[in-house]
Design a protein around this motif. Structure first.
Motif, PDB file in Angstrom:
ATOM      1  N   ASP A 212     -33.393  -8.606 -15.350  1.00 44.52           N
ATOM      2  CA  ASP A 212     -32.455  -7.852 -16.384  1.00 44.52           C
ATOM      3  C   ASP A 212     -32.324  -8.593 -17.649  1.00 44.52           C
ATOM      4  O   ASP A 212     -32.166  -7.796 -18.673  1.00 44.52           O
ATOM      5  N   ARG A 213     -32.346  -9.873 -17.569  1.00 39.62           N
ATOM      6  CA  ARG A 213     -32.456 -10.807 -18.902  1.00 39.62           C
ATOM      7  C   ARG A 213     -33.416 -10.092 -20.000  1.00 39.62           C
ATOM      8  O   ARG A 213     -33.136  -9.968 -20.970  1.00 39.62           O
TER       9      ARG A 213
ATOM     10  N   LYS B 274     -32.833  -6.681 -20.951  1.00 40.65           N
ATOM     11  CA  LYS B 274     -31.804  -6.462 -22.129  1.00 40.65           C
ATOM     12  C   LYS B 274     -32.261  -6.828 -23.376  1.00 40.65           C
ATOM     13  O   LYS B 274     -31.763  -6.113 -24.366  1.00 40.65           O
ATOM     14  N   GLU B 275     -33.326  -7.886 -23.433  1.00 45.49           N
ATOM     15  CA  GLU B 275     -33.428  -8.325 -24.971  1.00 45.49           C
ATOM     16  C   GLU B 275     -34.429  -7.353 -25.342  1.00 45.49           C
ATOM     17  O   GLU B 275     -34.324  -6.907 -26.691  1.00 45.49           O
TER      18      GLU B 275
ATOM     19  N   ARG C  72     -34.321  -4.245 -24.695  1.00 44.08           N
ATOM     20  CA  ARG C  72     -33.581  -3.083 -25.326  1.00 44.08           C
ATOM     21  C   ARG C  72     -32.779  -3.309 -26.485  1.00 44.08           C
ATOM     22  O   ARG C  72     -32.614  -2.396 -27.207  1.00 44.08           O
ATOM     23  N   SER C  73     -32.197  -4.667 -26.780  1.00 41.37           N
ATOM     24  CA  SER C  73     -31.857  -4.696 -28.208  1.00 41.37           C
ATOM     25  C   SER C  73     -32.710  -4.714 -29.334  1.00 41.37           C
ATOM     26  O   SER C  73     -32.295  -4.456 -30.237  1.00 41.37           O
TER      27      SER C  73
ATOM     28  N   SER D  70     -37.298  -0.033 -19.169  1.00 41.18           N
ATOM     29  CA  SER D  70     -36.927  -0.039 -17.724  1.00 41.18           C
ATOM     30  C   SER D  70     -37.958  -0.965 -16.763  1.00 41.18           C
ATOM     31  O   SER D  70     -38.872  -1.014 -17.347  1.00 41.18           O
TER      32      SER D  70
END
Length: 697
Positions: A208-209, A212-213, A215-216, A224
């Motif tokens: 997830d980390r 998430k990065e 996606r930023s 995904s």
């Protein structure tokens, strides 16, 4: 005899970049495929075996590759992984067709107009390779449109040849019904591997980390992923890359996690900087720039950042030369708590290193207020110096460092402020100009240095005020626990009208049940030197306070000037008396409360001199004894008042504290309070955290 550890099996990779003809051509595909492959075979990053380019290699790029060539390359890569018993990383970059709940196909023929039967069924291929006996895990990266349509079925994963005894991690560029654009996933993933993730451990995983990065960094699509771990085989987690941004990987580097993160941001707009990860590499890259490019705004930001890195480096060097042998995590945490750092930085586990704290002061605190650049750094150095050698002069290395940086005044001033380091909590109950308290301004001081400040909004009524004060005390205790200190003295500043109600030390603040003055030594302050009554200038009040301190120092007798009942016969009588006395000439004492207008009289007295003594109750049985006790213990007020109050409640008598002192109240003024009010008024040079938001505005 120590057993030798078994070396990890080789890691294998296959990156396929399938280009298309004509209008379907993907600009930048070849570069993205080569960039990702380079990161994956880099020994310090993906650590996979590079086998060159072609059907038997680890990189296959071209137009009209064909389904057969891709399947052959995949079979070769899988066989290599099986032979070595290691994991396989598979990356597919190009056009995707299908999705929307159906199977997703990787376009290998060079044209999306060719039927699905001629393209690669990605979900089926992933399921087949993951179930190959001997492969210790499969990572699949699908950078195509509708990429999540490549998710294998549950049956393929749990009921295939390996019966679920496999490991699989998947990363998709987009959902099963949305497109992907410009090979963003491959490019950003490669860049992320080159820069690393601070505080993400030594290995990067498709977790997830990482997503998430990504996606930023990717705004045009939604990456995904998912993972399945059904094997008891050794080998630990299924990881993508070494994390060059981790603490241990940077142990020998000249920069910490915050500087590394900032480096990636300032270098982000510039090409060919993905491999720059250390201060030395940054210097080499800048040295190779043409002179004309150095004036570009993005490059100037890099040059400013390089200057900040040099300051961090020189600061760490000076501190290590001065205190290196004696530094501990506990000392660093205590110094950080005495510096205006965020609480999450101070309480972070494990404790931030010296380099991390210096970088925070330089890269974050100075950026928050460039007009006071390096003040937070000077305050951190002063706090650490005070803890290491509280009564000694600054070490020569630090004095020279401060002079070179131009922060000698800030460093010396803060070091002096911390000389008497007893923590104090100042709580200022601010009214709305009438009878209601609207907020409580809390300031935590170490010595005379205001280190932390926060404002707490307050509702109407005494219950709301007591609840707000409890929150403020709890906030201070968080900081003091981190600083390794306990809270004893509290200054509580209140407006005139609130002085007439229940004494502040009797307010049931602690958890809404316990009197504040039982657990803490409360000194009541009048708020007139912070917000004077209408028609009174702040400068006049500050000047009166200074005159009072001067009068107390030069007065030949001890004790207040007591007012008789005749002096308090009426408000007009008191005004006439005060009109013939110099402001700030004495501390006024009231033995008996007047029947009328004491609120007006009290404010008039406090305007004349901001310190006052009066009975806790309306009448005092023996005023002569009370006057004598106050005179005898004059030099130790108001501390003795707090002890007398606590002793009476607890039912004990201290021989050094007359019980009669519990019969009086006082709003006190001393050098400590004058200094605090002076700084709050902005008459001294202070850091932004030393004033309230209202004063900053």
């Amino acid at each position: 005899m120590t057993a030798l550890s078994t070396p990890a099996p080789p890691r294998h990779v296959l990156v396929v970049g399938a280009q298309c003809h004509g209008s379907e051509n993907l600009q930048g595909l070849e570069g993205a495929a080569r960039h990702l492959h380079k990161a994956l075979v880099d020994p310090d990053l993906g650590a996979c075996l590079g086998r060159g380019e072609g059907e038997t290699g680890s990189l296959l790029v071209g137009t009209a590759l064909g389904k057969g060539r891709v399947e052959t390359a995949l079979a070769v890569a899988a066989d290599k992984a099986k032979e070595d018993g290691g994991p396989l990383i598979l990356a597919l970059i190009g056009h995707g067709m299908g999705g929307y709940g159906g199977p997703m196909h990787f376009v290998t023929t060079g044209s999306m107009r060719d039927g699905a039967i001629r393209q690669l069924d990605v979900a089926s291929a992933i399921g087949t390779v993951a179930n190959e006996p001997g492969i210790n895990g499969l990572i699949a990266i699908v950078d195509t449109c509708y990429a999540a349509g490549a998710l294998p079925s549950a049956q393929a994963v749990t009921a295939g040849l390996q019966q679920g005894n496999l490991r699989l991690s998947l990363l998709f560029a987009a959902s099963a019904h949305l497109p992907a654009r410009d090979m963003n996933l491959s490019s950003q993933l490669a860049t992320l591997m080159e820069s690393g993730l601070p505080d993400a451990g030594d290995l990067l995983e498709l977790d997830d980390r990482l997503i998430k990065e990504l996606r930023s960094r990717i705004t045009t699509q939604e990456p995904s992923g998912c993972s399945f771990n059904g094997t008891p085989l050794p080998g630990g987690s299924l990881w993508l890359s070494h994390n060059v941004g981790s603490v241990t990987r940077r142990a020998a580097s000249s920069i910490g996690s915050l500087a590394h993160e900032r480096m990636r941001k300032v270098l982000g707009p510039l090409d060919e900087t993905g491999s720059v990860n250390t201060q030395e590499q940054l210097a080499d890259w800048l040295d190779q720039l043409e002179a004309g490019r150095r004036s570009h705004p993005a490059v100037r930001r890099v040059l400013w950042f390089q200057d900040d890195l040099r300051i961090c480096q020189s600061t760490v060097k000076a501190l290590e030369e001065s205190f290196g042998r004696s530094l501990t995590d506990d000392l660093l945490r205590k110094a950080a708590a005495r510096t205006p750092f965020p609480l999450e930085v101070v309480t972070r586990m494990p404790c931030p290193s010296l380099r991390d704290l210096v970088e925070h002061a330089v890269l974050l605190e100075s950026a928050a207020d460039p007009h006071r650049r390096f003040r937070a750094l000077a305050h951190f150095v002063a706090a650490l110096t005070h803890l290491m050698c509280p009564r000694a002069n600054l070490p020569e290395q630090l004095a020279a460092w401060a002079s070179n940086l131009g922060v000698s005044a800030a460093l010396n001033g803060r070091h002096t402020d911390l000389a008497h380091e007893t923590p104090r909590l100042v709580l200022v109950a601010a009214d709305d100009g009438g009878e209601e308290i609207i907020r409580v301004d809390a300031s935590l001081l170490f010595g005379s240095a205001v280190v932390h400040a926060r404002t707490f909004p307050c509702g109407r009524g005494s219950d709301a005020l007591e609840s707000t004060l409890d929150k403020a005390v709890g906030w201070a205790l968080l900081w003091l626990n981190a600083a390794g200190e306990q809270l004893v003295p509290i200054d509580l500043s209140v407006p005139t009208l609130w002085l007439l109600d229940a004494p502040p030390e009797e307010w049931r603040v602690v958890r809404g049940r316990r009197m504040l003055g039982v657990d803490y030594d409360v000194t009541t302050r009048w708020s007139g030197l912070l917000t004077p009554p209408p028609g009174i200038r702040l400068d006049d009040m500050l000047h009166t306070g200074r005159q009072l301190l001067s009068s107390l120092q030069s007065s030949p007798h001890k004790g207040p000037s007591w007012l008789s009942s005749d002096h308090l016969r009426s408000f007009k009588t008191l005004q006439e008396l005060l009109g013939h006395r110099r402001t700030g000439a004495c501390v006024w004492g009231v033995s008996t409360l007047p029947d009328n207008d004491f609120d007006l009289m009290m404010e008039e007295l406090l305007i004349h001199t901001p310190a006052l003594i009066w009975p806790r109750h309306k009448d005092v049985a023996d005023t002569r004894t009370l006057h004598a006790a106050v005179a005898e213990h004059w030099d130790s007020l108001p501390e003795k008042l707090a002890l007398a109050f606590q002793g009476r409640l607890a039912g004990y008598h201290d021989a050094g504290v007359p019980s009669s002192l519990a019969d009086i109240r006082a709003t006190w003024h001393d050098e400590h309070w004058q200094t605090f009010c002076q700084r709050r008024a902005g008459r001294a040079v202070v850091a932004p955290q030393d004033v309230t938001p209202k004063e900053q505005a």
